[in-house]
Motif scaffolding. Sequence first.
Motif, PDB file in Angstrom:
ATOM      1  N   GLY A 114      27.332 -21.439  95.991  1.00 31.30           N
ATOM      2  CA  GLY A 114      28.751 -21.698  95.805  1.00 31.30           C
ATOM      3  C   GLY A 114      29.582 -20.657  96.521  1.00 31.30           C
ATOM      4  N   ASP A 115      30.862 -20.605  96.178  1.00 32.06           N
ATOM      5  CA  ASP A 115      31.752 -19.603  96.752  1.00 32.06           C
ATOM      6  C   ASP A 115      32.488 -18.892  95.627  1.00 32.06           C
ATOM      7  N   ALA A 116      33.476 -18.092  96.001  1.00 30.46           N
ATOM      8  CA  ALA A 116      34.179 -17.285  95.006  1.00 30.46           C
ATOM      9  C   ALA A 116      34.919 -18.133  93.975  1.00 30.46           C
ATOM     10  N   GLN A 117      35.173 -19.405  94.287  1.00 33.64           N
ATOM     11  CA  GLN A 117      35.895 -20.276  93.359  1.00 33.64           C
ATOM     12  C   GLN A 117      34.960 -21.087  92.455  1.00 33.64           C
ATOM     13  N   THR A 118      33.670 -20.989  92.684  1.00 32.41           N
ATOM     14  CA  THR A 118      32.715 -21.809  91.930  1.00 32.41           C
ATOM     15  C   THR A 118      32.573 -21.319  90.493  1.00 32.41           C
ATOM     16  N   ASP A 119      32.687 -22.242  89.553  1.00 32.60           N
ATOM     17  CA  ASP A 119      32.410 -21.948  88.146  1.00 32.60           C
ATOM     18  C   ASP A 119      30.911 -22.178  87.947  1.00 32.60           C
ATOM     19  N   ILE A 120      30.133 -21.102  87.948  1.00 27.52           N
ATOM     20  CA  ILE A 120      28.677 -21.247  87.920  1.00 27.52           C
ATOM     21  C   ILE A 120      28.190 -21.875  86.613  1.00 27.52           C
TER      22      ILE A 120
END
Length: 205
Positions: A114-120
């Motif tokens: 994912g990236d920095a905006q991804t809610d893992i």
Amino acid sequence: MNWTRQPLALPPALQGRVQAQAVVMAGAAPSGALPRETMREAVYLAIGETLAPQLGCEPAQLAVQRRAGQAPQLLRNGQVLPGWQLSISYADALAVWACTQGGTVGIDVQGPPGDAQTDIDAAGWPAVAALYLEPDAAATLTGLQRMDWQRGFARQWARLEAQLKCAGLALAEADHRQKGWNAGIALWDLDSAAGAVALAWRASA
């Protein structure tokens, strides 16, 4: 198709036993992804160009054979070269490969999921880690947040996949893997600016 091959720095224990390279593709889409067949073609060319001088043949005489569920095999003039073992992995516009004549090898590259905006949590990645990673590997992710968690997950997943390839095993949940499945396998993290790269090697019995 523009690509470059770069040797991966190996630890002293592997020098002379294993060869490993990164193949970096140019002209990738904004997402960094490229068609897998394009990546395979570049990697197979890199393998041929690298190994042909050692084998005393032309690169065109070498090929890589893929079979589902099996490690790739190195061919010369259409015949399997006994004693050579290959491992290949792809992630976006980067691929890595390794080969050995003295044991078994597994290599894997992983980018963050994912990236920095991804809610893992919403994406379910912690559940994946709990199911598939070994308990001690999953424990290293405890307390990490956002991209630190993602980079840690990529590192641990690359380590898992490299060991599974070295052992000749398919991906399965941790509870379904036999105890001691990775006995005798040595594992290293390799330097790469494009993702987490792990290499596993086990000497011949």
